[in-house]
Write a protein that holds these residues in place. Structure first.
Motif, PDB file in Angstrom:
ATOM      1  N   PRO A 252      -7.722  -0.687  13.074  1.00 33.31           N
ATOM      2  CA  PRO A 252      -7.603   0.420  12.113  1.00 33.31           C
ATOM      3  C   PRO A 252      -6.924  -0.045  10.831  1.00 33.31           C
ATOM      4  O   PRO A 252      -6.154  -1.015  10.843  1.00 33.31           O
ATOM      5  CB  PRO A 252      -6.759   1.442  12.861  1.00 33.31           C
ATOM      6  N   ALA A 253      -7.232   0.634   9.728  1.00 34.89           N
ATOM      7  CA  ALA A 253      -6.753   0.213   8.418  1.00 34.89           C
ATOM      8  C   ALA A 253      -5.231   0.310   8.328  1.00 34.89           C
ATOM      9  O   ALA A 253      -4.636   1.304   8.753  1.00 34.89           O
ATOM     10  CB  ALA A 253      -7.403   1.068   7.330  1.00 34.89           C
ATOM     11  N   GLN A 254      -4.631  -0.744   7.777  1.00 34.35           N
ATOM     12  CA  GLN A 254      -3.198  -0.757   7.530  1.00 34.35           C
ATOM     13  C   GLN A 254      -2.960  -1.023   6.046  1.00 34.35           C
ATOM     14  O   GLN A 254      -3.671  -1.832   5.435  1.00 34.35           O
ATOM     15  CB  GLN A 254      -2.516  -1.857   8.352  1.00 34.35           C
ATOM     16  N   GLU A 255      -1.991  -0.334   5.475  1.00 36.65           N
ATOM     17  CA  GLU A 255      -1.678  -0.537   4.062  1.00 36.65           C
ATOM     18  C   GLU A 255      -0.770  -1.750   3.900  1.00 36.65           C
ATOM     19  O   GLU A 255       0.256  -1.880   4.570  1.00 36.65           O
ATOM     20  CB  GLU A 255      -1.016   0.706   3.465  1.00 36.65           C
ATOM     21  N   ILE A 256      -1.185  -2.640   2.985  1.00 36.98           N
ATOM     22  CA  ILE A 256      -0.450  -3.875   2.723  1.00 36.98           C
ATOM     23  C   ILE A 256      -0.250  -3.999   1.222  1.00 36.98           C
ATOM     24  O   ILE A 256      -1.157  -3.721   0.437  1.00 36.98           O
ATOM     25  CB  ILE A 256      -1.224  -5.105   3.253  1.00 36.98           C
ATOM     26  N   SER A 257       0.919  -4.422   0.803  1.00 39.63           N
ATOM     27  CA  SER A 257       1.220  -4.637  -0.615  1.00 39.63           C
ATOM     28  C   SER A 257       1.010  -6.104  -0.965  1.00 39.63           C
ATOM     29  O   SER A 257       1.544  -6.996  -0.296  1.00 39.63           O
ATOM     30  CB  SER A 257       2.658  -4.222  -0.932  1.00 39.63           C
ATOM     31  N   VAL A 258       0.215  -6.315  -2.019  1.00 38.74           N
ATOM     32  CA  VAL A 258      -0.084  -7.684  -2.455  1.00 38.74           C
ATOM     33  C   VAL A 258       0.431  -7.853  -3.883  1.00 38.74           C
ATOM     34  O   VAL A 258       0.039  -7.092  -4.781  1.00 38.74           O
ATOM     35  CB  VAL A 258      -1.599  -7.965  -2.412  1.00 38.74           C
ATOM     36  N   PRO A 259       1.320  -8.814  -4.138  1.00 35.15           N
ATOM     37  CA  PRO A 259       1.833  -9.018  -5.505  1.00 35.15           C
ATOM     38  C   PRO A 259       0.748  -9.545  -6.432  1.00 35.15           C
ATOM     39  O   PRO A 259      -0.101 -10.335  -6.041  1.00 35.15           O
ATOM     40  CB  PRO A 259       2.960 -10.031  -5.315  1.00 35.15           C
ATOM     41  N   LEU A 260       0.791  -9.078  -7.683  1.00 35.99           N
ATOM     42  CA  LEU A 260      -0.210  -9.482  -8.668  1.00 35.99           C
ATOM     43  C   LEU A 260       0.391  -9.373 -10.058  1.00 35.99           C
ATOM     44  O   LEU A 260       1.144  -8.434 -10.347  1.00 35.99           O
ATOM     45  CB  LEU A 260      -1.445  -8.576  -8.570  1.00 35.99           C
TER      46      LEU A 260
END
Length: 604
Positions: free
Chosen positions: A311-319
């Protein structure tokens, strides 16, 4: 020669689809009349495929002559018992003027209604095929969620106003539940209900009442749509809000050919951006909305929130967004015409407008547009025309290949400039611009994430019945808009054979879209032909019903006079529609050319 040959092929393909699908729809309508007449024992003297002069014909076992006529759009059926309708259905031969049997009320109703019935059957057949093939759609279009709100709208070329949605405080992510009390289920419903709306404000301007859900809150907001021209030649002003549908943002590496920024994976679904300013994550709902939020960062590091996995999990990716060239430098010529200042924009497009590679040779400046579009210069300087050379009051004819060449040679002094043009069709022309001065529109940069965003298309099964009901709903609402004085929809908005041919050509790459349009056209034909208007099938049924209630026939002379009058009214109506439709088709061609040229002003 190559462009002219391609133009011929495009025209031929458009004609083919009109004959096959639109002409086929009319043919099916007449086939219904023919089969019903035969079934009821009526005499049918002629069944013609097409109109106009006969190409060839043959006789069947009975009295019917089958013929193929010159104009391959539909056909007609000649029935002696309906001799009063020969103005439309073809003149009955003298030897056939005596009816084979006396027409009953049931005969008339069945024969006249059979055409519409067969159109519905044909629409049902196309809808069933579409159900089997599935209908292409996107997640955003199939729901009534706002993806982005335009800051301004161009109501006509060169005229901008604040968009009604922005004025009303509508935000990306808002779900529109109702418009003027009617429920909304998809973004298509939003556009349709606004365009066909009849609401008016106290000052007479267009108005609509929206019920909106934002998060857990529901509220009502009044908006004031503006009339936006969607065609430079015919106008076609339509009520518009200035909202875009929600668009899923899915990062892709294009099968491994395009590298993704560090931390991102193919298939990541972008749902938000944290600007690291303490305000938390801002949810994003479309590509343009994503770009607007990135612009707020000013180039500072951000955190992009993505959904990943099942199932979809929210992940933070630096940019860290970077400023990259977004729009090329453009050439601009300001000039005078009839005492007013006009403007011509030129883009360094490649010689082959279909070539979007950065290495494509750019040996001419190409006309992007001339404003306003009704100016005399715009009639010659059409989008896509190449400016091979320019001459001023001093010096000879010089070639210009870049905007800087134009500004360097012809800025600082107002003078008459003569442009030497090669038009899209290959013709050559000149255009003199009085009191002209050249300049530049500077290159523009924009913040970009460096992500390639895919446009996922999903295919859904929509039941044939639902397709027919939706097409009928659009038809009834359009007819209601035409007769309602509070609507902004008029006769000029009706599509004729030119627009239908143009549309079939535009969507011919996808049979599913062709079937969708054919369903709508056949439901239109069925409903419109049953309207109680003399000359139409519904008018014939109306007269037959009146005769049934009176117990005797209507006076033949009076009936013939009414029929004749409405024939001429119908012909005049068709002439107006076709004239406007021809302008619309030319305008659509201008828009396609302008769109193709316009794409070359942006860096890819």
């Amino acid at each position: 020669m190559a462009e002219q040959f391609l133009s011929f092929l495009f025209t031929a393909r458009g004609i083919f689809y009109v004959v096959l699908f639109f002409g086929g729809s009319i043919f099916v309508h007449e086939l219904g009349h023919f089969l019903a007449a035969k079934r009821r024992g009526l005499r049918v003297d002629r069944f013609s495929i097409g109109f106009g002069p006969k190409i060839f014909s043959w006789k069947g076992r009975g009295e019917t002559e089958y013929r193929v006529s010159l104009l391959p759009l539909g056909g007609y059926v000649s029935i002696p018992q309906l001799a009063e309708d020969e103005l439309l259905e073809g003149r009955t031969p003298p030897e056939s003027r005596v009816p084979a049997k006396k027409l009953s009320y049931a005969d008339k109703v069945v024969v006249f209604a059979a055409g519409a019935f067969f159109n519905v059957l044909f629409a049902l057949l196309c809808a069933s095929a579409l159900w089997l093939m599935k209908t292409p759609t996107t997640e955003g279009v199939s729901e009534a969620v706002v993806g982005n709100v335009a800051r301004t709208l161009e109501t006509r070329a060169g005229t901008f106003v604040t968009s009604p949605a922005a004025q009303a405080g509508i935000l990306p992510g808002d779900r529109i539940l109702e418009i003027d009390g009617e429920p909304v289920e998809s973004f298509k419903d939003i556009a349709l209900k606004i365009a066909l709306g009849t609401g008016r404000a106290a000052d007479g301007s267009p108005a609509a009442t929206l019920k909106i859900r934002r998060g857990n809150e529901e509220f009502v907001r009044e908006v004031f749509p503006v009339l936006v021209s969607y065609n430079p030649r015919s106008g076609d002003y339509v009520r518009t809000l200035g909202v875009e549908p929600r668009m899923p943002l899915v990062a892709t590496d294009a099968g491994g050919s395009v590298p993704l920024p560090e931390g991102f994976r193919d298939g990541d679904r972008i749902v938000g951006v944290d600007l690291l300013d303490g305000a938390g994550t801002r949810r994003v709902h479309s590509l343009s909305h994503f770009g607007d939020v990135l612009e707020l960062s000013g180039g500072s590091p951000v955190s992009v929130v993505v959904e990943r996995g099942v199932p979809a999990q929210e992940i933070s990716v630096p940019l860290t967004p970077k400023y990259v060239p977004a729009r090329r430098e453009l050439g601009k010529i300001s000039f005078s015409e009839n005492g007013a200042r006009r403007e011509l924009l030129l883009v360094p497009a490649p010689d082959d407008l279909s070539d979007f590679s950065e290495t494509a040779p750019r040996r001419n400046l190409t006309v992007l547009n001339a404003l306003p579009p009704e100016s005399a210069a715009a009639g010659v300087c059409v989008p896509g025309a190449k400016v091979s050379a320019v001459s001023g009051e001093e010096g000879g004819i010089v070639a210009v290949r870049a905007p800087k060449d134009l500004a360097r040679l012809f800025s600082g002094k107002k003078q008459t400039l003569t442009l030497f043009l090669e038009l899209p069709g290959g013709e050559r022309a000149t255009c003199a611009l009085a009191d002209a001065e050249a300049g530049l529109v500077p290159e523009r940069k924009a913040l970009r994430a460096g992500l390639l965003i895919g446009r996922p298309v999903k295919y859904v099964r929509e039941s044939p019945w639902t397709q027919l009901v939706d097409a009928a709903d659009i038809t009834f609402k359009s007819v209601a808009g035409l007769v309602n004085p509070k609507s902004d929809i008029g006769v000029g908005h009706l599509n004729g054979i030119f627009s239908i041919a143009d549309t079939y050509y535009e969507i011919s790459f996808d049979l599913r879209r062709v079937l969708m349009l054919t369903v709508l056209i056949n439901v239109n034909l069925a409903i419109l032909n049953l309207l109680p208007v003399p000359v139409l099938d519904g008018g014939h049924i109306l007269f037959a019903t009146i005769e049934r209630l009176r117990g005797r026939r209507l006076p033949r002379r009076a009936l013939a006079s009414v029929q004749t009058a409405f024939v001429f009214l119908l012909l005049a109506f068709m002439a107006v529609v076709l004239f406007r439709d021809f302008s619309r088709t030319r305008g659509n061609a201008d828009l396609r050319a302008q769109q193709l040229v316009s794409e070359h002003q942006y860096f890819r």
